[in-house]
Design a protein around this motif. Structure first.
Motif, PDB file in Angstrom:
ATOM      1  N   PHE A   1       0.339 -59.576 -13.637  1.00  8.07           N
ATOM      2  CA  PHE A   1      -0.013 -60.285 -14.860  1.00  8.07           C
ATOM      3  C   PHE A   1       1.144 -60.296 -15.854  1.00  8.07           C
ATOM      4  O   PHE A   1       2.053 -59.460 -15.799  1.00  8.07           O
ATOM      5  N   GLY A   2       1.093 -61.235 -16.792  1.00  9.00           N
ATOM      6  CA  GLY A   2       2.121 -61.331 -17.816  1.00  9.00           C
ATOM      7  C   GLY A   2       1.961 -60.294 -18.910  1.00  9.00           C
ATOM      8  O   GLY A   2       2.936 -59.874 -19.524  1.00  9.00           O
ATOM      9  N   THR A   3       0.725 -59.889 -19.179  1.00  9.35           N
ATOM     10  CA  THR A   3       0.441 -58.872 -20.194  1.00  9.35           C
ATOM     11  C   THR A   3      -0.565 -57.883 -19.638  1.00  9.35           C
ATOM     12  O   THR A   3      -1.602 -58.285 -19.104  1.00  9.35           O
TER      13      THR A   3
ATOM     14  N   ARG B   1       9.619 -65.757 -22.744  1.00  5.13           N
ATOM     15  CA  ARG B   1      10.982 -66.183 -22.455  1.00  5.13           C
ATOM     16  C   ARG B   1      11.919 -65.001 -22.279  1.00  5.13           C
ATOM     17  O   ARG B   1      12.761 -64.962 -21.390  1.00  5.13           O
ATOM     18  N   GLN B   2      11.803 -64.007 -23.169  1.00  2.00           N
ATOM     19  CA  GLN B   2      12.788 -62.940 -23.209  1.00  2.00           C
ATOM     20  C   GLN B   2      12.461 -61.762 -22.314  1.00  2.00           C
ATOM     21  O   GLN B   2      13.289 -60.883 -22.123  1.00  2.00           O
ATOM     22  N   GLN B   3      11.257 -61.687 -21.815  1.00  5.20           N
ATOM     23  CA  GLN B   3      10.900 -60.576 -20.938  1.00  5.20           C
ATOM     24  C   GLN B   3       9.916 -61.058 -19.888  1.00  5.20           C
ATOM     25  O   GLN B   3       9.141 -61.981 -20.119  1.00  5.20           O
ATOM     26  N   ARG B   4       9.971 -60.417 -18.768  1.00  2.56           N
ATOM     27  CA  ARG B   4       9.131 -60.843 -17.645  1.00  2.56           C
ATOM     28  C   ARG B   4       7.670 -60.582 -17.928  1.00  2.56           C
ATOM     29  O   ARG B   4       6.804 -61.412 -17.673  1.00  2.56           O
ATOM     30  N   SER B   5       7.353 -59.422 -18.477  1.00  2.12           N
ATOM     31  CA  SER B   5       5.971 -59.080 -18.771  1.00  2.12           C
ATOM     32  C   SER B   5       5.925 -58.017 -19.846  1.00  2.12           C
ATOM     33  O   SER B   5       6.930 -57.373 -20.158  1.00  2.12           O
TER      34      SER B   5
END
Length: 385
Positions: A354-356, A378-382
């Motif tokens: 998951f993203g978060t 944008r700045q971090q994968r998750s």
């Protein structure tokens, strides 16, 4: 000496006189105080009168629509270590027990949002106050958006075993999704979602992969029984944490789910609130109170040590020279360790999908549930906390 004595006597008389005057003034002020308007006294700085700051009160949103990213709530046991009674024994009638409403995720307003750099919603009503997401004007989903979302569902769910019901495009203010579905179960064993979750297809595919590939093997290994039900909440048209001035929640986009508990096939209930163990914040507070460094393992991969520290392994080390524990105590400690290890594995494995992922260590608002969403950054994968 005579002059000195007279000066002392005169100073004494003046002190007594001014003391009496000040006492009378203070007494008169106390008599007049009830007659004054509230907030009559302000602080004056640089020639300006500063009025008291406004206090913004936020009411809790109902869980009937879904728990905030935050959500699952505050209980009297939030700061207490879990006990053996926190793990339900298998039901005798063979039926899977139903969690009472008190164990469902409930909202809690945290000290700060998960992403403090995000900007709040800009839409405001005639009175200048922010409009709730459901009242903000927007345009309907276009035929192209709906067709693309449905095509994505076809691709994502083609190789996924899940029981879903296709729902019409949803638009509630700026909330909703072009191709939502109601998720009822996933996997060959039909792991049920209670209540059924209203989600977009990327979330459904992620949950199916997480439960089938990550959780089921771990549950079978730790407890000798697979997962039968997942208790949580999904869609809710609101900002993060239900605040008026906050970014739109992923729950509002049908892109998030809050999970409070897992129910095994043998009837055992694994609650995040009771099985996780003391959170990092609680350990730090306890360590500060005891003037000792917090027992927090920061080495990646040593999940067993993390779980042990959160379940009181520090107490075992502290009393290592005491007499051996009874078989009952050892069994209880082993059960707690199994619960914590499973939940930590569930959290960490979710970060791969998951993203978060927000859990009890993220903040007090998530002390009793996992928040999962597919938000792209944008700045971090998750974001994994």
């Amino acid at each position: 000496m005579a002059l000195r004595s007279r000066a002392i006597a005169k100073a004494h008389r003046l002190a007594v006189r001014y003391s009496v005057i000040l006492t009378r003034v203070a007494f008169l002020g106390l008599l007049l105080l009830p007659l004054l308007e509230p907030n009559s006294f302000y602080i004056t700085r640089a020639g300006r009168v500063a009025s008291p700051p406004d206090v913004e009160l936020h009411a809790r949103s109902e869980i009937g629509t879904a728990a905030p990213e935050i959500a699952p709530g505050v209980t009297a046991e939030a700061d207490q270590p879990p006990s053996a009674a926190d793990v339900e024994s298998p039901s005798t009638d063979g039926k899977v027990p139903t969690l009472p409403p008190a164990d469902m995720p409930t909202p809690l307003l945290p000290a700060q949002p998960a992403e403090p750099n995000a900007s709040p919603a800009e839409s405001a009503g005639p009175d200048g106050k922010p409009l709730p997401p459901s009242k903000q004007a927007t345009v309907p989903w276009t035929d192209t958006e709906i067709a693309e979302a449905k095509a994505e569902c076809g691709r994502l769910l083609a190789n996924i075993t899940a029981v879903t019901e296709e729902l019409p495009p949803a638009r509630e203010g700026i909330c909703g999704a072009p191709a939502p579905r109601e998720l009822r179960s996933v996997g060959e064993s039909k792991v049920k979602f209670e209540p059924p979750a209203t989600l977009n297809c990327p979330m459904i595919a992620g949950l199916a992969t997480w439960i089938n590939d990550k959780l089921q093997p771990a549950a079978q290994q730790s407890f000798g029984s697979p997962i039968a039900r997942v208790i949580g909440a999904s869609y809710s048209c609101r900002n993060r944490y239900g605040l008026a001035r906050a970014p739109l929640s992923e729950h509002a986009l049908m892109d998030a789910v809050d999970i409070a508990a897992f129910v095994l096939a043998d009837g055992k209930v694994i609650r995040v609130s009771k099985g996780w163990g003391p959170t990092t914040a609680q350990l730090k507070r306890a360590a500060a109170k005891a003037s000792e460094p917090p027992t927090v393992n920061k080495v990646k991969g040593e999940k067993l040590l993390v779980s042990a520290s959160k379940l009181g392994a520090n107490d075992i080390a502290k009393h290592g020279e005491d007499k051996p524990k009874s078989p009952e105590a050892e069994k209880e400690a082993a059960a707690k360790l199994a619960l914590s290890s499973f939940l930590h594995h569930a959290h960490d494995s979710a970060c791969e999908i998951f993203g978060t992922v927000l859990g009890p260590d993220a903040n007090d608002a998530h002390h009793d549930h996992f928040h999962l969403d597919m938000k792209v950054r944008r700045q971090q994968r998750s974001l994994c906390e």
